[in-house]
Design an enzyme around this catalytic site. Structure first.
Site, short mmCIF file in Angstrom:
data_model
loop_
_atom_site.label_atom_id
_atom_site.label_comp_id
_atom_site.label_asym_id
_atom_site.label_seq_id
_atom_site.Cartn_x
_atom_site.Cartn_y
_atom_site.Cartn_z
N GLU A 168 7.74 -4.44 8.93
CA GLU A 168 9.32 -4.55 8.75
C GLU A 168 10.10 -3.90 9.80
O GLU A 168 10.58 -2.59 9.84
CB GLU A 168 8.97 -3.70 7.23
CG GLU A 168 8.34 -4.47 5.96
CD GLU A 168 9.33 -3.21 4.50
OE1 GLU A 168 9.49 -2.32 4.62
OE2 GLU A 168 8.82 -4.18 4.05
N GLU A 210 3.76 -6.64 0.62
CA GLU A 210 3.53 -6.13 -0.12
C GLU A 210 4.59 -6.30 -1.50
O GLU A 210 5.24 -7.76 -1.42
CB GLU A 210 4.61 -4.98 0.49
CG GLU A 210 4.00 -3.89 1.69
CD GLU A 210 4.61 -3.12 2.07
OE1 GLU A 210 5.05 -2.42 1.78
OE2 GLU A 210 4.36 -2.83 3.38
C1 FCB Z 1 8.27 -0.89 2.39
C2 FCB Z 1 7.34 0.07 3.11
C3 FCB Z 1 6.29 0.65 2.70
C4 FCB Z 1 5.95 1.14 1.42
C5 FCB Z 1 7.13 0.57 0.47
C6 FCB Z 1 7.69 1.03 -0.75
O1 FCB Z 1 9.41 -1.13 2.56
O2 FCB Z 1 6.56 -0.85 3.82
O3 FCB Z 1 5.63 1.15 3.75
O4 FCB Z 1 7.40 2.27 1.35
O5 FCB Z 1 8.24 -0.67 0.96
#
Ligand code: FCB
Length: 475
Positions: free
Chosen positions: A194, A382
């Site tokens: 990110e 994610e």
């Molecule tokens: C993302 C992050 C991860 C976590 C989630 C909820 O932005 O990569 O580390 O905090 O959100």
């Protein structure tokens, strides 16, 4: 008849009509009947600073997040990652959680400052030994590690942090080194996690470490260094590993879905997605800063040196995207050709203010990556949500999380069915952990972490995910 009674009586429009239309039921394949491919990768994700603890152990150097979390007022409740889930010591227990879920893969990150406590220079062998043990333990239990090399925990000794171009170079040296050390067993690496979070949120908005609010030109330069680190990292890793190793990243582009799925609105959504991510993922996928980005930034556009864009556009084996929420757009007569729509007023939102429930963003992330940039392989690195998690008699029945996940994973299924090259899905997160500036109150885990005892308790969503994996379909 009030609304509730209408639904109860079975006369609700959609359902009632479908059920009585001849042939409709026989032809329809609901998401729950459709299976995922056998080799689809199911996993869970975590990150070093959020779970490991052991902040001063075995030679680990301090990071920007240690400094930030120890600065009063920066993190909710004064929380720090000093102990977190104590996974540095309990990694075997965490592996068993994964095994019990039946996941085939685990996305974890390596803490740079355990390997090079000062960010560069002297090596800390104990750090390498630790990750060797974690990886061996995963493999012994049949779980494939997917390793992120930088998930925001920047060695504090690196002067200027991401304001310094040298940090990108130091990152690449570290990435090439550690990838080489692990690559006899780890075959999937993600350079960074990110980019907008460790650049914009950290140096422009000030929400994350180091909490700066730089003017646009400087913040854009930080962002350039963040993107450059990824590019130099790809090159360094490639130079140090065999051809069986696959390299990608885990980015969180803003994804714009068409409000109406017709060609003109789809085109508008595509253009919007390309423009909004002009400073980061678009640059990585196209190897250039596109005109709309450069024009919008004007004199504040980043200073780019010769060779930077070629490095940034280095070929990737896969693209990982972290998707939680999204936006809608419609076609528009303006020169840009699109209009981004506001989030639905009163629409569903989870327990953090940024998490509007927009499941379609997952499908459109995959589709844009495929259609626009021909991404060879795509992973959802994610996806997940926080809920108001309260234990009741030792149970945690998080049906709201299950609702969220089922809707989002259904969108992955749509992309699979349409032939897009999406190969896996990583749920954030295996267990409740240090949620950055939100501290420990915001819980994203499918296991509840009791921070007093460090007990991990499966939530109902863990049982659900296990069933999904075992059956290869939504349940
Ligand atoms: C993302 C992050 C991860 C976590 C989630 C909820 O932005 O990569 O580390 O905090 O959100």
């Amino acid at each position: 008849m009030n609304r509730r009674n209408v639904l109860k009586s079975g006369l609700a429009l959609g359902g009632g009509m479908l059920a009585t239309t001849p042939g409709a039921a026989a032809n329809a394949i609901t998401p729950s009947e459709q299976r995922f491919p056998k080799d689809f990768v199911w996993g869970c994700a975590t990150a070093a600073y959020q779970i490991e603890g052991a902040a001063k152990l075995d030679g680990r150097g301090a990071t920007n997040w240690d400094v930030f979390s120890h600065t009063p007022g920066k993190v909710a409740g004064g929380a720090t990652g000093d102990v977190a889930c104590d996974s540095y010591h309990r990694y075997k227990e965490d592996t068993q959680l994964l095994k019990n879920l039946g996941v085939g893969a685990y996305r974890m990150s390596v803490a740079w400052s355990r390997i090079f406590p000062e960010g560069r220079g002297a090596l800390n062998q104990k750090g390498v030994d630790h990750y060797n043990r974690v990886i061996d333990n995963l493999l012994e239990n049949g779980i494939t590690p997917y390793v992120t090399l930088f998930h925001w925990d920047l060695p504090a000794a690196l002067k200027g942090g991401w304001q310094s171009r040298d940090t990108a170079k130091a990152y690449a040296d570290y990435a090439g080194f550690i990838a080489h050390q692990l690559s006899d067993r780890v075959k999937q690496f993600m350079t960074v996690n990110e980019i907008t979070c460790y650049t914009d949120l950290s140096y422009r908005i000030g929400k994350f470490a180091p909490g700066l609010r730089l003017p646009n030109k400087e913040a854009n330069q930080v962002r350039h260094h963040g993107v450059l680190a990824h590019g130099l990292g790809v090159q360094a890793i490639r130079a140090h590993v065999g051809s069986d190793v696959r390299i990608g990243l885990a980015d969180n582009p803003a994804i714009v879905a068409p409000a109406i799925e017709t060609p003109e609105h789809i085109e508008a959504a595509r253009r919007a997605t390309r423009d909004i991510n002009g400073g980061i993922l678009t640059a990585i996928m196209e190897g250039k800063y596109i005109d709309s980005y450069l024009t919008a930034q004007g004199a504040a556009a980043p200073t780019v040196r010769e060779g930077d864009m070629a490095a940034i556009g280095s070929k990737l084996d896969f693209v990982g995207v972290n998707i939680y929420t999204g936006l809608f757009a419609r076609a528009d007569e303006s020169a840009k050709g699109y209009k981004i729509l506001p989030h639905a007023q009163g629409g569903p939102i989870m327990t953090v203010d940024w998490l509007n429930v927009e499941p379609e963003s997952l499908y459109w992330a995959i589709r844009h990556l495929g259609d626009m940039w021909n991404a060879p392989q795509i992973y959802i690195t994610e996806n997940g949500c926080p809920t108001t998690d309260k234990l009741s008699n030792g149970r945690l029945d998080d049906a709201d999380r299950i609702m969220y996940l089922r809707n989002y994973i259904g969108q992955v299924q749509r992309a699979v069915k349409e032939g897009y090259p999406v190969h896996g899905y990583f749920l954030w997160s295996l267990l409740d952990n240090f949620e950055w500036a939100d501290g420990y109150a915001t819980r994203f885990g499918i296991h509840y972490t009791d921070y007093k005892t460090q007990q991990r308790i499966p939530k109902l969503s863990a049982t659900w995910y296990k069933e999904v994996i075992a059956r290869g379909k939504l349940v």
